[in-house]
Design a protein around this motif. Sequence first.
Motif, PDB file in Angstrom:
ATOM      1  N   LEU A 231       1.815   0.374   0.500  1.00 26.15           N
ATOM      2  CA  LEU A 231       0.819   0.608   1.547  1.00 26.15           C
ATOM      3  C   LEU A 231       0.422   2.083   1.674  1.00 26.15           C
ATOM      4  O   LEU A 231      -0.763   2.411   1.783  1.00 26.15           O
ATOM      5  CB  LEU A 231       1.345   0.078   2.901  1.00 26.15           C
ATOM      6  N   ILE A 232       1.408   2.980   1.645  1.00 20.02           N
ATOM      7  CA  ILE A 232       1.070   4.400   1.852  1.00 20.02           C
ATOM      8  C   ILE A 232       0.177   4.905   0.708  1.00 20.02           C
ATOM      9  O   ILE A 232      -0.789   5.628   0.958  1.00 20.02           O
ATOM     10  CB  ILE A 232       2.351   5.253   2.023  1.00 20.02           C
ATOM     11  N   ASP A 233       0.481   4.490  -0.510  1.00 16.46           N
ATOM     12  CA  ASP A 233      -0.389   4.871  -1.639  1.00 16.46           C
ATOM     13  C   ASP A 233      -1.810   4.379  -1.394  1.00 16.46           C
ATOM     14  O   ASP A 233      -2.779   5.103  -1.623  1.00 16.46           O
ATOM     15  CB  ASP A 233       0.123   4.258  -2.947  1.00 16.46           C
ATOM     16  N   ARG A 234      -1.921   3.149  -0.926  1.00 16.98           N
ATOM     17  CA  ARG A 234      -3.264   2.593  -0.683  1.00 16.98           C
ATOM     18  C   ARG A 234      -3.967   3.372   0.434  1.00 16.98           C
ATOM     19  O   ARG A 234      -5.151   3.664   0.349  1.00 16.98           O
ATOM     20  CB  ARG A 234      -3.178   1.122  -0.263  1.00 16.98           C
ATOM     21  N   LEU A 235      -3.222   3.713   1.495  1.00 15.50           N
ATOM     22  CA  LEU A 235      -3.835   4.443   2.619  1.00 15.50           C
ATOM     23  C   LEU A 235      -4.313   5.818   2.170  1.00 15.50           C
ATOM     24  O   LEU A 235      -5.330   6.322   2.630  1.00 15.50           O
ATOM     25  CB  LEU A 235      -2.848   4.593   3.782  1.00 15.50           C
ATOM     26  N   LYS A 236      -3.540   6.408   1.260  1.00 18.13           N
ATOM     27  CA  LYS A 236      -3.920   7.738   0.773  1.00 18.13           C
ATOM     28  C   LYS A 236      -5.164   7.673  -0.107  1.00 18.13           C
ATOM     29  O   LYS A 236      -5.753   8.696  -0.404  1.00 18.13           O
ATOM     30  CB  LYS A 236      -2.765   8.355  -0.029  1.00 18.13           C
ATOM     31  N   GLY A 237      -5.504   6.470  -0.555  1.00 17.14           N
ATOM     32  CA  GLY A 237      -6.737   6.308  -1.340  1.00 17.14           C
ATOM     33  C   GLY A 237      -6.490   6.113  -2.821  1.00 17.14           C
ATOM     34  O   GLY A 237      -7.422   6.179  -3.626  1.00 17.14           O
ATOM     35  N   ILE A 240      -5.092   1.082  -7.154  1.00 17.87           N
ATOM     36  CA  ILE A 240      -4.032   0.344  -7.856  1.00 17.87           C
ATOM     37  C   ILE A 240      -4.574  -1.053  -8.136  1.00 17.87           C
ATOM     38  O   ILE A 240      -5.008  -1.740  -7.199  1.00 17.87           O
ATOM     39  CB  ILE A 240      -2.765   0.217  -6.969  1.00 17.87           C
ATOM     40  N   SER A 241      -4.553  -1.452  -9.399  1.00 17.20           N
ATOM     41  CA  SER A 241      -5.067  -2.793  -9.696  1.00 17.20           C
ATOM     42  C   SER A 241      -4.073  -3.826  -9.155  1.00 17.20           C
ATOM     43  O   SER A 241      -2.886  -3.526  -8.962  1.00 17.20           O
ATOM     44  CB  SER A 241      -5.228  -2.975 -11.203  1.00 17.20           C
ATOM     45  N   GLU A 242      -4.565  -5.038  -8.935  1.00 11.84           N
ATOM     46  CA  GLU A 242      -3.709  -6.102  -8.410  1.00 11.84           C
ATOM     47  C   GLU A 242      -2.521  -6.358  -9.338  1.00 11.84           C
ATOM     48  O   GLU A 242      -1.391  -6.546  -8.908  1.00 11.84           O
ATOM     49  CB  GLU A 242      -4.516  -7.388  -8.212  1.00 11.84           C
ATOM     50  N   GLN A 243      -2.843  -6.347 -10.636  1.00 10.99           N
ATOM     51  CA  GLN A 243      -1.809  -6.586 -11.651  1.00 10.99           C
ATOM     52  C   GLN A 243      -0.705  -5.530 -11.559  1.00 10.99           C
ATOM     53  O   GLN A 243       0.485  -5.842 -11.538  1.00 10.99           O
ATOM     54  CB  GLN A 243      -2.499  -6.506 -13.025  1.00 10.99           C
ATOM     55  N   GLU A 244      -1.151  -4.268 -11.465  1.00 11.24           N
ATOM     56  CA  GLU A 244      -0.204  -3.153 -11.404  1.00 11.24           C
ATOM     57  C   GLU A 244       0.610  -3.221 -10.106  1.00 11.24           C
ATOM     58  O   GLU A 244       1.822  -2.996 -10.092  1.00 11.24           O
ATOM     59  CB  GLU A 244      -1.017  -1.840 -11.443  1.00 11.24           C
ATOM     60  N   ALA A 245      -0.086  -3.561  -9.009  1.00 13.05           N
ATOM     61  CA  ALA A 245       0.591  -3.645  -7.712  1.00 13.05           C
ATOM     62  C   ALA A 245       1.674  -4.715  -7.751  1.00 13.05           C
ATOM     63  O   ALA A 245       2.803  -4.485  -7.298  1.00 13.05           O
ATOM     64  CB  ALA A 245      -0.425  -3.963  -6.608  1.00 13.05           C
ATOM     65  N   SER A 312       6.067 -14.185  -8.824  1.00 18.42           N
ATOM     66  CA  SER A 312       5.167 -13.189  -9.419  1.00 18.42           C
ATOM     67  C   SER A 312       4.277 -13.844 -10.485  1.00 18.42           C
ATOM     68  O   SER A 312       3.128 -13.478 -10.637  1.00 18.42           O
ATOM     69  CB  SER A 312       5.955 -12.033 -10.006  1.00 18.42           C
ATOM     70  N   GLN A 313       4.814 -14.837 -11.191  1.00 12.42           N
ATOM     71  CA  GLN A 313       3.989 -15.511 -12.195  1.00 12.42           C
ATOM     72  C   GLN A 313       2.845 -16.273 -11.528  1.00 12.42           C
ATOM     73  O   GLN A 313       1.710 -16.175 -11.930  1.00 12.42           O
ATOM     74  CB  GLN A 313       4.844 -16.510 -13.009  1.00 12.42           C
ATOM     75  N   LYS A 314       3.201 -16.981 -10.451  1.00 10.04           N
ATOM     76  CA  LYS A 314       2.188 -17.812  -9.779  1.00 10.04           C
ATOM     77  C   LYS A 314       1.090 -16.973  -9.151  1.00 10.04           C
ATOM     78  O   LYS A 314      -0.037 -17.404  -9.034  1.00 10.04           O
ATOM     79  CB  LYS A 314       2.857 -18.617  -8.648  1.00 10.04           C
ATOM     80  N   SER A 315       1.444 -15.757  -8.725  1.00  7.01           N
ATOM     81  CA  SER A 315       0.488 -14.996  -7.940  1.00  7.01           C
ATOM     82  C   SER A 315      -0.525 -14.239  -8.774  1.00  7.01           C
ATOM     83  O   SER A 315      -1.480 -13.705  -8.256  1.00  7.01           O
ATOM     84  CB  SER A 315       1.231 -14.009  -7.035  1.00  7.01           C
ATOM     85  N   ILE A 316      -0.274 -14.157 -10.083  1.00  8.64           N
ATOM     86  CA  ILE A 316      -1.215 -13.371 -10.913  1.00  8.64           C
ATOM     87  C   ILE A 316      -2.547 -14.102 -11.026  1.00  8.64           C
ATOM     88  O   ILE A 316      -2.559 -15.293 -11.222  1.00  8.64           O
ATOM     89  CB  ILE A 316      -0.617 -13.094 -12.311  1.00  8.64           C
TER      90      ILE A 316
END
Length: 316
Positions: A231-237, A240-245, A312-316
């Motif tokens: 979250l903090i990385d995202r707030l800072k701007g 991050i791709s969904e895959q990477e996250a 994690s497999q299902k969510s990709i």
Amino acid sequence: MLLDHHFYLAPLQGFTDFAYRRCHHQLFRSVDEFYIPYLAIGPGQKIRNSQLRDCLPENNVGLPVVPQILCSNVDELRRLAQEVAQMGYSKLNLNLGCPYPMATKRGRGTGLLEKSEQLKGVLDTLFSDFDFSVSVKFRSGMTDEQTILKQFELLQKYPFEKLIYHPRTAKQLYKGTANRELFAQLAAQSDKPLVYNGDISSKDDLDEIRQLVPNQKEWMIGRGVLSDPLLIDRLKGKTISEQEALQLKMQFHKQLLEAYRATYQDDGHVLIKMKQFWSYFANSFPNPAKTYKPIKKASKLARFLEIYPAISQKSI
Ligand SMILES: Cc1cc2nc3c(=O)[nH]c(=O)nc-3n(C[C@H](O)[C@H](O)[C@H](O)COP(=O)(O)O)c2cc1C
């Protein structure tokens, strides 16, 4: 990019212990300060070993941590502050926000915030007899949120390094919403940095608060980070791709799991811990209830170990 903003991890007893802090810092390096869940005098007038262990410098090597104490009077303050000083810390946070009746009825947490005389005694001693750079974390009051307007005048008289405000009453516990307008009102009166704390779980939340307090640059976040360690990385701007996250989140929780397996002999204990974490962590997946359900149902650690990589497999 919010490069000149500071983000602090809120103390969350039972969650943000040294294993959690280490894993988070190793992988993300996004937290400017980790506030350690409180040290308090427990049953038999003793500080719990688990709380002391969490604070020990050797368990926090390389981490920017700030110990916190919860006390009701000068005697308790002295014992706890001495303990922290002996460990070699130069920063200390005073808890005036714990909302639970077990604490408040004993004049601790929000209970101490409301007792001006006891509070003055504690603060006078803390600033005269110790050498800490002191911060304070507080709520609005026990039941009436206007209480803070008066008590803030008292707090302002002391040379705190920073003040951290969670704008809810103790009676609210964590229900309802944090009163952002009241935060803005207090921020306008404060001559020291006033850190905002409460219910930030997305960039939209942060942006809404920033509309009320455009100069605000200091934030403390708890449950939002438990739900999404990025979250903090995202707030800072940071982009991050969904895959990477997903990959980072799973790596984080794998490291956390390994840390707890190394700490606890008993698999049952590890399972309880992981279920607690996933009750929040599931919130950062597309269907939180569906994600958490099989984890909640797992009665053995072995079953949990089967389930969670599949998520994690299902969510990709
Ligand atoms: C499980 C749990 C444990 C907490 N433990 C502490 C604590 O030890 N010290 C403290 O000052 N606040 C504690 N808090 C309050 C949080 O630090 C924070 O103020 C609160 O969760 C609001 O921030 P958030 O909405 O970002 O989570 C705790 C909250 C929760 C939910």
